[in-house]
Design an enzyme around this catalytic site. Structure first.
Site, PDB file in Angstrom:
ATOM      1  N   GLU A  12      65.234  38.299 -70.262  1.00 15.14           N
ATOM      2  CA  GLU A  12      64.230  38.763 -69.281  1.00 15.14           C
ATOM      3  C   GLU A  12      62.810  38.440 -69.760  1.00 15.14           C
ATOM      4  O   GLU A  12      61.947  38.086 -68.961  1.00 15.14           O
ATOM      5  CB  GLU A  12      64.406  40.264 -69.031  1.00 15.14           C
ATOM      6  CG  GLU A  12      65.730  40.558 -68.340  1.00 15.14           C
ATOM      7  CD  GLU A  12      65.996  42.048 -68.218  1.00 15.14           C
ATOM      8  OE1 GLU A  12      66.294  42.688 -69.252  1.00 15.14           O
ATOM      9  OE2 GLU A  12      65.901  42.573 -67.104  1.00 15.14           O
ATOM     10  N   GLY A  31      67.353  42.006 -72.252  1.00 15.58           N
ATOM     11  CA  GLY A  31      65.888  42.013 -72.246  1.00 15.58           C
ATOM     12  C   GLY A  31      65.282  40.779 -72.906  1.00 15.58           C
ATOM     13  O   GLY A  31      64.157  40.391 -72.574  1.00 15.58           O
ATOM     14  N   ALA A  82      67.349  44.695 -75.212  1.00 15.84           N
ATOM     15  CA  ALA A  82      66.886  46.052 -75.517  1.00 15.84           C
ATOM     16  C   ALA A  82      67.650  46.566 -76.726  1.00 15.84           C
ATOM     17  O   ALA A  82      68.809  46.196 -76.953  1.00 15.84           O
ATOM     18  CB  ALA A  82      67.132  46.963 -74.320  1.00 15.84           C
ATOM     19  N   GLU A 132      74.364  43.148 -69.559  1.00 19.17           N
ATOM     20  CA  GLU A 132      74.238  44.600 -69.357  1.00 19.17           C
ATOM     21  C   GLU A 132      75.477  45.202 -68.700  1.00 19.17           C
ATOM     22  O   GLU A 132      75.855  46.332 -68.987  1.00 19.17           O
ATOM     23  CB  GLU A 132      72.993  44.903 -68.493  1.00 19.17           C
ATOM     24  CG  GLU A 132      71.672  44.782 -69.238  1.00 19.17           C
ATOM     25  CD  GLU A 132      71.069  43.381 -69.239  1.00 19.17           C
ATOM     26  OE1 GLU A 132      71.799  42.411 -68.937  1.00 19.17           O
ATOM     27  OE2 GLU A 132      69.875  43.270 -69.546  1.00 19.17           O
TER      28      GLU A 132
HETATM   29  N1  CAA Z   1      70.249  46.315 -80.017  1.00 14.17           N
HETATM   30  C1  CAA Z   1      70.295  46.832 -81.255  1.00 14.17           C
HETATM   31  N2  CAA Z   1      70.800  46.188 -82.304  1.00 14.17           N
HETATM   32  C2  CAA Z   1      71.312  44.959 -82.092  1.00 14.17           C
HETATM   33  C3  CAA Z   1      71.312  44.364 -80.819  1.00 14.17           C
HETATM   34  C4  CAA Z   1      70.736  45.092 -79.750  1.00 14.17           C
HETATM   35  N3  CAA Z   1      70.651  44.582 -78.510  1.00 14.17           N
HETATM   36  N4  CAA Z   1      71.908  43.143 -80.913  1.00 14.17           N
HETATM   37  C5  CAA Z   1      72.245  42.997 -82.202  1.00 14.17           C
HETATM   38  N5  CAA Z   1      71.899  44.073 -82.922  1.00 14.17           N
HETATM   39  C6  CAA Z   1      72.089  44.327 -84.349  1.00 14.17           C
HETATM   40  C7  CAA Z   1      73.554  44.616 -84.645  1.00 14.17           C
HETATM   41  O1  CAA Z   1      73.844  45.982 -84.399  1.00 14.17           O
HETATM   42  C8  CAA Z   1      73.631  44.234 -86.107  1.00 14.17           C
HETATM   43  O2  CAA Z   1      73.039  45.263 -86.880  1.00 14.17           O
HETATM   44  P1  CAA Z   1      73.941  46.029 -88.013  1.00 14.17           P
HETATM   45  O3  CAA Z   1      74.258  44.945 -88.997  1.00 14.17           O
HETATM   46  O4  CAA Z   1      73.005  47.074 -88.524  1.00 14.17           O
HETATM   47  O5  CAA Z   1      75.128  46.545 -87.305  1.00 14.17           O
HETATM   48  C9  CAA Z   1      72.681  43.050 -86.206  1.00 14.17           C
HETATM   49  O6  CAA Z   1      71.831  43.140 -85.073  1.00 14.17           O
HETATM   50  C10 CAA Z   1      73.410  41.706 -86.140  1.00 14.17           C
HETATM   51  O7  CAA Z   1      74.185  41.687 -84.951  1.00 14.17           O
HETATM   52  P2  CAA Z   1      75.757  41.297 -84.938  1.00 14.17           P
HETATM   53  O8  CAA Z   1      76.391  41.653 -86.227  1.00 14.17           O
HETATM   54  O9  CAA Z   1      76.358  41.867 -83.695  1.00 14.17           O
HETATM   55  O10 CAA Z   1      75.621  39.700 -84.841  1.00 14.17           O
HETATM   56  P3  CAA Z   1      76.683  38.696 -84.214  1.00 14.17           P
HETATM   57  O11 CAA Z   1      76.200  37.330 -84.563  1.00 14.17           O
HETATM   58  O12 CAA Z   1      78.073  39.074 -84.583  1.00 14.17           O
HETATM   59  O13 CAA Z   1      76.592  38.903 -82.611  1.00 14.17           O
HETATM   60  C11 CAA Z   1      75.424  39.127 -80.510  1.00 14.17           C
HETATM   61  C12 CAA Z   1      75.414  38.543 -81.936  1.00 14.17           C
HETATM   62  C13 CAA Z   1      76.531  38.444 -79.691  1.00 14.17           C
HETATM   63  C14 CAA Z   1      74.059  38.827 -79.896  1.00 14.17           C
HETATM   64  C15 CAA Z   1      75.703  40.646 -80.576  1.00 14.17           C
HETATM   65  O14 CAA Z   1      74.832  41.217 -81.533  1.00 14.17           O
HETATM   66  C16 CAA Z   1      75.485  41.357 -79.281  1.00 14.17           C
HETATM   67  O15 CAA Z   1      76.325  41.288 -78.402  1.00 14.17           O
HETATM   68  N6  CAA Z   1      74.339  42.079 -79.138  1.00 14.17           N
HETATM   69  C17 CAA Z   1      74.035  42.859 -77.965  1.00 14.17           C
HETATM   70  C18 CAA Z   1      73.574  41.957 -76.817  1.00 14.17           C
HETATM   71  C19 CAA Z   1      73.335  42.786 -75.580  1.00 14.17           C
HETATM   72  O16 CAA Z   1      74.223  43.419 -75.045  1.00 14.17           O
HETATM   73  N7  CAA Z   1      72.081  42.764 -75.087  1.00 14.17           N
HETATM   74  C20 CAA Z   1      71.689  43.505 -73.914  1.00 14.17           C
HETATM   75  C21 CAA Z   1      71.074  44.815 -74.333  1.00 14.17           C
HETATM   76  S1  CAA Z   1      70.790  45.883 -72.942  1.00 14.17           S
HETATM   77  C22 CAA Z   1      69.363  45.321 -72.253  1.00 14.17           C
HETATM   78  O17 CAA Z   1      68.741  44.384 -72.719  1.00 14.17           O
HETATM   79  C23 CAA Z   1      68.897  46.100 -71.031  1.00 14.17           C
HETATM   80  C24 CAA Z   1      67.706  45.522 -70.361  1.00 14.17           C
HETATM   81  O18 CAA Z   1      67.783  44.944 -69.297  1.00 14.17           O
HETATM   82  C25 CAA Z   1      66.381  45.700 -70.925  1.00 14.17           C
END
Ligand code: CAA
Length: 255
Positions: A110, A107, A62, A130
């Site tokens: 998922e 997500g 998400a 999450e």
């Molecule tokens: N939402 C919004 N933006 C995201 C994102 C997310 N889930 N994941 C990555 N991005 C964005 C980052 O903010 C970044 O953008 P900016 O350059 O503008 O800051 C860009 O994508 C690249 O990401 P990273 O610089 O973080 O890339 P990385 O290679 O260093 O790390 C990663 C990759 C480990 C996947 C890391 O991005 C991360 O941890 N992302 C979040 C993952 C997460 O927690 N997902 C669960 C979301 S909650 C959910 O999904 C609820 C549900 O059940 C529906």
């Protein structure tokens, strides 16, 4: 457009197309995905493949930037929208394959779990992180993950939020295959292993197995008897059995 829908020969291909955000599921993207799935349902492809644009991610989950500061009502509506959109995959007349080409978190995993089958590149990393955000999965993960990998593994993934690598995902059944080379080409090769069979009969098989997981055994066996009888009365079943007797290759025509 955050979703691209293309056709490669007899296959539909959906590409999540927000590589700058690791294909995170904004609400606009989820709505586009819903519309694309409606188009796929009506489009007559033999299978649907879903992958992520860019070399890094299938989907990072998400869009956390959109989630922040929302009202409870908006949050509930968002979860219901995600769930309803992913549930469309179950109702497609054709099977779906998630090609996990990098990160599949939250997500994103998922969405892959809502597909019929999953394949992953060797650098793929998967998880339901999450809990690290103070949340639990909201797009079907708590329900579909235990059905795929069992309760204990699902609870561990949801409670620790830890990242699972490709080898572990294969070992635990989270993905069906690991792939090397071009992910979409590999997805097509995988889909070809079943896409030549009767589409309605594949549908009966999918339905029977899905029902197995939420039905007591006795009722599930009745469902199997009904669905296997429906398969038996298709022209494709006549053709398949006749071809066996005549020692030739069957020609299935989707009926
Ligand atoms: N939402 C919004 N933006 C995201 C994102 C997310 N889930 N994941 C990555 N991005 C964005 C980052 O903010 C970044 O953008 P900016 O350059 O503008 O800051 C860009 O994508 C690249 O990401 P990273 O610089 O973080 O890339 P990385 O290679 O260093 O790390 C990663 C990759 C480990 C996947 C890391 O991005 C991360 O941890 N992302 C979040 C993952 C997460 O927690 N997902 C669960 C979301 S909650 C959910 O999904 C609820 C549900 O059940 C529906």
């Amino acid at each position: 457009m955050s979703i691209e829908l293309t056709r490669i020969e007899e296959f539909a291909l959906i590409t999540l197309n927000r590589p700058e955000a690791l294909n995170a599921l904004s609400f606009a993207l989820i709505r586009d995905l819903g519309r694309a799935l409606d188009e796929v349902a009506a489009g007559g492809a033999r299978a649907l493949l879903i992958t992520g644009a860019g070399a890094k991610a299938f989907c990072a989950g998400a869009d956390i930037k959109e989630l922040t500061g929302r009202s409870l009502a908006a949050q509930k509506q968002g979860a219901e929208l995600g769930q309803a959109t992913f549930a469309k995959l179950d109702r497609l007349p054709m099977p779906s394959v998630a090609i996990i080409n990098g990160y599949a978190f939250g997500g994103g995993l998922e969405l892959a779990l809502a597909c019929t089958l999953r394949i992953a590149t060797r650098n793929a990393k998967m998880g339901l992180p999450e809990i690290k955000l103070g949340l639990i999965p909201g797009y079907g993960g708590t329900q579909r993950l235990p059905r795929v990998v069992g309760e204990a593994r699902a609870l561990e993934m949801i409670m620790t939020g830890r990242t699972v690598g490709a080898e572990e995902a294969l070992r635990t059944g989270l993905v069906n295959r690991l792939i090397e080379g071009d992910p979409v080409e590999q997805g097509i090769a995988f889909a070809r292993e079943f896409s030549g069979y009767s589409l309605p009969v594949l549908g009966f098989g999918r339905e029977a197995v899905k029902r197995a997981l939420d039905t007591p055994l006795n009722e599930g066996l009745k469902i199997e008897a009904d669905l296997s009888t429906l398969a038996f009365q298709t022209r494709d079943a006549n053709e398949g059995m006749a071809a066996f007797m005549e020692k030739r290759k069957p020609k299935f025509g989707d009926h």
